[in-house]
Scaffold this active site. Structure first.
Site, PDB file in Angstrom:
ATOM      1  N   ARG A  10      57.828   8.436   5.721  1.00 28.73           N
ATOM      2  CA  ARG A  10      57.207   7.940   4.484  1.00 28.73           C
ATOM      3  C   ARG A  10      58.291   7.423   3.530  1.00 28.73           C
ATOM      4  O   ARG A  10      58.073   6.460   2.787  1.00 28.73           O
ATOM      5  CB  ARG A  10      56.370   9.035   3.811  1.00 28.73           C
ATOM      6  CG  ARG A  10      57.161  10.263   3.402  1.00 28.73           C
ATOM      7  CD  ARG A  10      56.330  11.235   2.600  1.00 28.73           C
ATOM      8  NE  ARG A  10      57.053  12.481   2.356  1.00 28.73           N
ATOM      9  CZ  ARG A  10      56.935  13.206   1.260  1.00 28.73           C
ATOM     10  NH1 ARG A  10      56.123  12.822   0.302  1.00 28.73           N
ATOM     11  NH2 ARG A  10      57.611  14.324   1.115  1.00 28.73           N
ATOM     12  N   GLU A  58      40.169   4.663  -3.188  1.00 32.11           N
ATOM     13  CA  GLU A  58      40.677   4.002  -1.995  1.00 32.11           C
ATOM     14  C   GLU A  58      39.813   2.816  -1.559  1.00 32.11           C
ATOM     15  O   GLU A  58      40.334   1.777  -1.145  1.00 32.11           O
ATOM     16  CB  GLU A  58      40.790   5.003  -0.839  1.00 32.11           C
ATOM     17  CG  GLU A  58      41.835   6.082  -1.047  1.00 32.11           C
ATOM     18  CD  GLU A  58      41.338   7.265  -1.864  1.00 32.11           C
ATOM     19  OE1 GLU A  58      42.141   8.175  -2.135  1.00 32.11           O
ATOM     20  OE2 GLU A  58      40.139   7.279  -2.244  1.00 32.11           O
ATOM     21  N   PHE A  83      42.818   9.669   3.895  1.00 34.58           N
ATOM     22  CA  PHE A  83      42.056   8.821   2.981  1.00 34.58           C
ATOM     23  C   PHE A  83      42.128   7.349   3.390  1.00 34.58           C
ATOM     24  O   PHE A  83      41.124   6.639   3.360  1.00 34.58           O
ATOM     25  CB  PHE A  83      42.571   8.979   1.554  1.00 34.58           C
ATOM     26  CG  PHE A  83      42.678  10.414   1.112  1.00 34.58           C
ATOM     27  CD1 PHE A  83      41.690  11.333   1.425  1.00 34.58           C
ATOM     28  CD2 PHE A  83      43.779  10.856   0.405  1.00 34.58           C
ATOM     29  CE1 PHE A  83      41.782  12.659   1.029  1.00 34.58           C
ATOM     30  CE2 PHE A  83      43.896  12.174   0.006  1.00 34.58           C
ATOM     31  CZ  PHE A  83      42.895  13.077   0.317  1.00 34.58           C
ATOM     32  N   HIS A 109      51.566  10.995   5.467  1.00 27.46           N
ATOM     33  CA  HIS A 109      51.072  12.379   5.596  1.00 27.46           C
ATOM     34  C   HIS A 109      50.066  12.523   6.739  1.00 27.46           C
ATOM     35  O   HIS A 109      49.031  13.167   6.616  1.00 27.46           O
ATOM     36  CB  HIS A 109      50.440  12.841   4.283  1.00 27.46           C
ATOM     37  CG  HIS A 109      51.422  12.978   3.156  1.00 27.46           C
ATOM     38  ND1 HIS A 109      52.081  11.891   2.622  1.00 27.46           N
ATOM     39  CD2 HIS A 109      51.843  14.069   2.464  1.00 27.46           C
ATOM     40  CE1 HIS A 109      52.888  12.311   1.649  1.00 27.46           C
ATOM     41  NE2 HIS A 109      52.779  13.612   1.538  1.00 27.46           N
ATOM     42  N   ASP A 117      49.204  21.751   3.201  1.00 21.44           N
ATOM     43  CA  ASP A 117      47.998  21.101   2.661  1.00 21.44           C
ATOM     44  C   ASP A 117      46.761  21.420   3.496  1.00 21.44           C
ATOM     45  O   ASP A 117      45.635  21.273   3.018  1.00 21.44           O
ATOM     46  CB  ASP A 117      48.195  19.588   2.579  1.00 21.44           C
ATOM     47  CG  ASP A 117      49.121  19.191   1.437  1.00 21.44           C
ATOM     48  OD1 ASP A 117      49.531  20.084   0.675  1.00 21.44           O
ATOM     49  OD2 ASP A 117      49.424  18.001   1.307  1.00 21.44           O
ATOM     50  N   ARG A 167      55.138  13.176   6.669  1.00 18.38           N
ATOM     51  CA  ARG A 167      55.707  13.858   5.512  1.00 18.38           C
ATOM     52  C   ARG A 167      57.006  14.572   5.844  1.00 18.38           C
ATOM     53  O   ARG A 167      57.921  14.660   5.027  1.00 18.38           O
ATOM     54  CB  ARG A 167      54.690  14.885   4.995  1.00 18.38           C
ATOM     55  CG  ARG A 167      55.181  15.736   3.839  1.00 18.38           C
ATOM     56  CD  ARG A 167      54.182  16.836   3.536  1.00 18.38           C
ATOM     57  NE  ARG A 167      54.504  17.567   2.308  1.00 18.38           N
ATOM     58  CZ  ARG A 167      53.834  18.627   1.882  1.00 18.38           C
ATOM     59  NH1 ARG A 167      52.806  19.090   2.576  1.00 18.38           N
ATOM     60  NH2 ARG A 167      54.192  19.228   0.765  1.00 18.38           N
TER      61      ARG A 167
END
Length: 313
Positions: A10, A58, A83, A109, A117, A167
């Site tokens: 990322r 989004e 997302f 991610h 998460d 990530r």
């Protein structure tokens, strides 16, 4: 011995956007309230007038990007994979895929290495979703060098591209001076005769380490990095499968619909071969430290080694 450099892909994405942005003024970056996490904030700092944060919206971001693409801009839209691909599937399909617009999706991610998460954010289905959209290119880079090269290639490609980033900082194993990225072409990292292992994303380096353990057991594995899952390198897949007679796929994704399925689609048509798919086996992820999760789900070098050894023996 110097310590191996580790960079999250990322981070590579954010840096590459700046590199491409310096060369092309038509590049626009849109983010959905996650610029710090997706690292598009790096681009924002360099080109604030070309970075738009649309908030937690989004679907709206995708519509804006579609409009920009019809006006000659090259938009990169960014959010977490859950997302960007999951929540956003209908908009990506209908607003980008159906009209075949020149929009790039930078999804960060992805996979269980998101860690703490937990399952709601650990997208294990995004490759499968994006593969089904006609004309969509799907790229899953393995390290910093490959990720930055992939962003440049995505810009140069005319049409929609899905870029998958992680990530977790991962080892940089490619040599920037000699590395060449080409959409749709796999890379043979090591030739072998007993089994072919096709890997993608962060699992590539883990597979390289697993190969060293397999070699000690007398197993000569061919290691191939499949950074582009769609279009997949059909010629290389068939050639290697015919050479070794056994195939393993390794991915930080569900075993349903990802790299393993893409490889099997090719082989069942052109070269029926015994295949072992290593990935997440039709379950959700869970909250925990990234490295511990990779170990639990047997996606680290040790887990890959054990599964491949049992499969070959």
């Amino acid at each position: 011995m110097s310590e191996i450099k580790k960079i999250a892909t990322r981070e590579s994405y954010g840096n590459a956007l700046v590199e491409v942005g310096k060369e092309h003024e038509d590049l626009i970056v849109l983010d959905a309230d996650l610029a710090g996490a997706t690292k598009t904030g790096i681009f924002k700092k360099a080109f604030p007038e070309r970075h738009w944060d649309v908030g937690i919206a989004e679907a709206n971001m995708t519509g804006i990007a579609a409009g920009l693409a019809t006006c000659g801009k090259v938009p990169f839209i960014s959010s977490f994979a859950m997302f960007a691909a999951g929540r956003n599937f209908e908009q990506v399909r209908n607003s980008i895929g159906y009209p075949h617009l020149n929009v790039k999706i930078g999804a960060t991610h992805a996979g269980i290495s998101v860690g703490e998460d937990g399952a709601t954010h650990q997208c294990l289905e995004d490759i499968a979703l994006m593969r089904t959209i006609p004309g969509m290119v799907v790229i899953n880079p393995a390290d910093d060098v490959e990720a930055r090269a992939a962003v440049h290639a995505a810009y140069d490609h005319a049409g929609p591209v899905y870029l998958r980033f992680g990530r977790l900082p991962v080892p940089v194993f490619n040599d920037e001076a000699t590395y060449k990225f080409e959409i749709g072409k796999g890379i043979v990292l090591k030739e072998g005769k007993d089994v072919t292992i096709f890997a993608t994303g962060l699992c590539v380096n883990e597979t390289v380490e697993a190969e060293k353990m397999l070699a000690k057991d007398g197993i000569d594995a061919e290691i191939i990095n499949i950074h582009t899952i769609k279009p997949i390198d059909r010629e290389l897949v068939v050639k290697s499968a015919l050479k070794t007679g056994k195939v393993v796929t390794v991915e930080e994704h569900s075993v349903i619909g990802g790299l393993g399925s893409a490889v099997c689609d090719v082989l069942c048509e052109e070269a029926p071969t015994k295949v072992l798919k290593i990935g997440v086996n039709d379950v959700f992820g869970e909250s925990g430290p990234a490295l511990e999760l990779l170990h639990k789900y047997e996606l680290d070098a040790e887990g890959i080694y054990k599964k491949v050894k049992a499969f070959v023996k």
